[in-house]
Design a protein around this motif. Structure first.
Motif, PDB file in Angstrom:
ATOM      1  N   ILE A 273      12.244  -0.878   7.674  1.00 59.26           N
ATOM      2  CA  ILE A 273      11.345  -0.754   8.826  1.00 59.26           C
ATOM      3  C   ILE A 273      10.649  -2.079   9.034  1.00 59.26           C
ATOM      4  O   ILE A 273      10.158  -2.699   8.079  1.00 59.26           O
TER       5      ILE A 273
ATOM      6  N   GLU B 210       4.789   3.785  13.059  1.00 59.12           N
ATOM      7  CA  GLU B 210       5.813   3.495  12.033  1.00 59.12           C
ATOM      8  C   GLU B 210       6.138   4.750  11.227  1.00 59.12           C
ATOM      9  O   GLU B 210       7.300   5.002  10.892  1.00 59.12           O
TER      10      GLU B 210
ATOM     11  N   GLY C  16       8.130  -1.209   3.792  1.00 59.04           N
ATOM     12  CA  GLY C  16       7.061  -2.126   3.445  1.00 59.04           C
ATOM     13  C   GLY C  16       7.445  -2.955   2.234  1.00 59.04           C
ATOM     14  O   GLY C  16       6.622  -3.229   1.370  1.00 59.04           O
TER      15      GLY C  16
ATOM     16  N   LEU D  46       8.378  -6.508   1.098  1.00 54.70           N
ATOM     17  CA  LEU D  46       8.088  -7.762   1.783  1.00 54.70           C
ATOM     18  C   LEU D  46       8.862  -8.956   1.237  1.00 54.70           C
ATOM     19  O   LEU D  46       8.614 -10.088   1.619  1.00 54.70           O
TER      20      LEU D  46
ATOM     21  N   ARG E 294       0.812  -1.227   0.000  1.00 56.25           N
ATOM     22  CA  ARG E 294       0.000   0.000   0.000  1.00 56.25           C
ATOM     23  C   ARG E 294       0.841   1.270   0.000  1.00 56.25           C
ATOM     24  O   ARG E 294       0.458   2.284  -0.563  1.00 56.25           O
ATOM     25  N   GLY E 295       1.973   1.268   0.681  1.00 55.28           N
ATOM     26  CA  GLY E 295       2.870   2.422   0.579  1.00 55.28           C
ATOM     27  C   GLY E 295       2.605   3.560   1.543  1.00 55.28           C
ATOM     28  O   GLY E 295       2.998   4.696   1.277  1.00 55.28           O
ATOM     29  N   SER E 296       1.984   3.244   2.691  1.00 52.66           N
ATOM     30  CA  SER E 296       1.739   4.354   3.628  1.00 52.66           C
ATOM     31  C   SER E 296       3.051   4.869   4.230  1.00 52.66           C
ATOM     32  O   SER E 296       3.168   6.053   4.541  1.00 52.66           O
ATOM     33  N   ASN E 297       4.034   3.996   4.375  1.00 50.95           N
ATOM     34  CA  ASN E 297       5.337   4.473   4.874  1.00 50.95           C
ATOM     35  C   ASN E 297       6.045   5.350   3.839  1.00 50.95           C
ATOM     36  O   ASN E 297       6.660   6.361   4.192  1.00 50.95           O
TER      37      ASN E 297
ATOM     38  N   PRO F 262       7.903  -4.256  11.678  1.00 50.98           N
ATOM     39  CA  PRO F 262       6.893  -4.020  12.718  1.00 50.98           C
ATOM     40  C   PRO F 262       7.068  -4.893  13.962  1.00 50.98           C
ATOM     41  O   PRO F 262       6.222  -5.731  14.275  1.00 50.98           O
TER      42      PRO F 262
HETATM   43  C1  GRF Z   1       4.328  -2.040   7.488  1.00 53.00           C
HETATM   44  O1  GRF Z   1       3.715  -2.522   8.657  1.00 53.00           O
HETATM   45  C2  GRF Z   1       5.783  -2.431   7.471  1.00 53.00           C
HETATM   46  O2  GRF Z   1       6.404  -2.341   8.698  1.00 53.00           O
HETATM   47  C3  GRF Z   1       5.666  -3.870   7.050  1.00 53.00           C
HETATM   48  O3  GRF Z   1       4.685  -3.844   6.043  1.00 53.00           O
HETATM   49  C4  GRF Z   1       3.798  -2.771   6.280  1.00 53.00           C
HETATM   50  C5  GRF Z   1       3.800  -1.914   5.053  1.00 53.00           C
HETATM   51  O4  GRF Z   1       2.868  -0.891   5.082  1.00 53.00           O
HETATM   52  N1  GRF Z   1       6.934  -4.415   6.671  1.00 53.00           N
HETATM   53  P1  GRF Z   1       2.865   0.233   3.959  1.00 53.00           P
HETATM   54  O5  GRF Z   1       2.953  -0.461   2.599  1.00 53.00           O
HETATM   55  O6  GRF Z   1       4.021   1.161   4.187  1.00 53.00           O
HETATM   56  O7  GRF Z   1       1.548   0.938   4.110  1.00 53.00           O
END
Ligand code: GRF
Length: 216
Positions: free
Chosen positions: A106, A172, A86, A88, A11-14, A108
């Motif tokens: 990062i 985060e 994020g 994976l 999703r890329g919220s970080n 979690p």
């Molecule tokens: C976050 O919880 C990150 O720590 C984990 O995957 C999730 C990614 O979220 N590795 P986003 O894509 O940044 O919204």
């Protein structure tokens, strides 16, 4: 201005937290490329097409082949820092060696607790009272590199993995921005299996609060 390559899978919220911090002037950096192992990762939409690189990692027979193409694409944008936000998919040893010292991730959990996947469910199952997130330098062993900074949240009675994941995600974003700021400001460096902070070995990870400030 420091150049950031950001790796994403979902999703890329970080990534968005980094983009927002840059836009507001809180982070003196620029995102010069966003890279994904998923062709259609929603995160890619957060930047203009010219900055996007994605391949379907599953279509490669050998992990090293995908990693090498990814590494070449990253090198082509000449980043100062490579940030897994994020992302994976596991990174192979050759990839890690190529970017070692400027490669952050990062994760979690409050490392070294809960390396790997399903951290929220595992913390709840263990009856943990605290959970959180860590930003660490990436080393060849999964989620085992030197930890730069962490942020914590309580585990509440009745928490589901999703509820806890939401609470962790909320910290985060400020954590990642704070850690990347320390990196681009030249305040943290990887030194073997430890972190140097302002030139001194960190005895424990820095702690970041929910506003992204360092807790003394
Ligand atoms: C976050 O919880 C990150 O720590 C984990 O995957 C999730 C990614 O979220 N590795 P986003 O894509 O940044 O919204």
């Amino acid at each position: 201005m420091r150049r950031l390559a950001v790796l994403v899978s979902g999703r890329g919220s970080n990534l968005q937290a980094l983009l927002d911090a840059i836009a507001s002037g809180a982070l003196d950096a620029q995102v010069v490329g966003v890279f994904s192992d998923k062709l259609q990762a929603p995160a890619l939409e957060r930047v203009m097409p010219a900055l996007r690189w994605s391949r379907d990692a599953r279509s490669y027979v050998h992990r090293e082949e995908f990693d090498a193409e990814l590494a070449d694409a990253i090198d082509a944008v000449q980043p100062d820092w490579v940030v897994c936000a994020g992302y994976l998919r596991m990174l192979g040893d050759a990839f890690v060696a190529r970017f070692r010292g400027r490669l952050l991730n990062i994760h979690p959990s409050l490392l070294p607790a809960y390396r790997g996947l399903r951290t929220h469910a595992r913390a709840i199952a263990d009856g943990a009272t605290e959970h959180g997130a860590s930003v660490h330098f990436v080393s060849p062993e999964l989620d085992a590199g030197a930890v730069v900074a962490q942020a914590r949240v309580p585990v509440l009675p009745g928490d589901t993995p999703d509820a806890l994941a939401q609470r962790v995600l909320g910290i985060e974003h400020p954590l990642l921005v704070a850690a990347v700021k320390l990196a681009v400001d030249g305040r943290v460096k990887e030194d073997g299996d430890r972190v140097l902070f302002d030139g001194h070995p960190l005895l424990r990870p820095l702690r970041v609060d929910s506003a992204g400030l360092l807790v003394p």
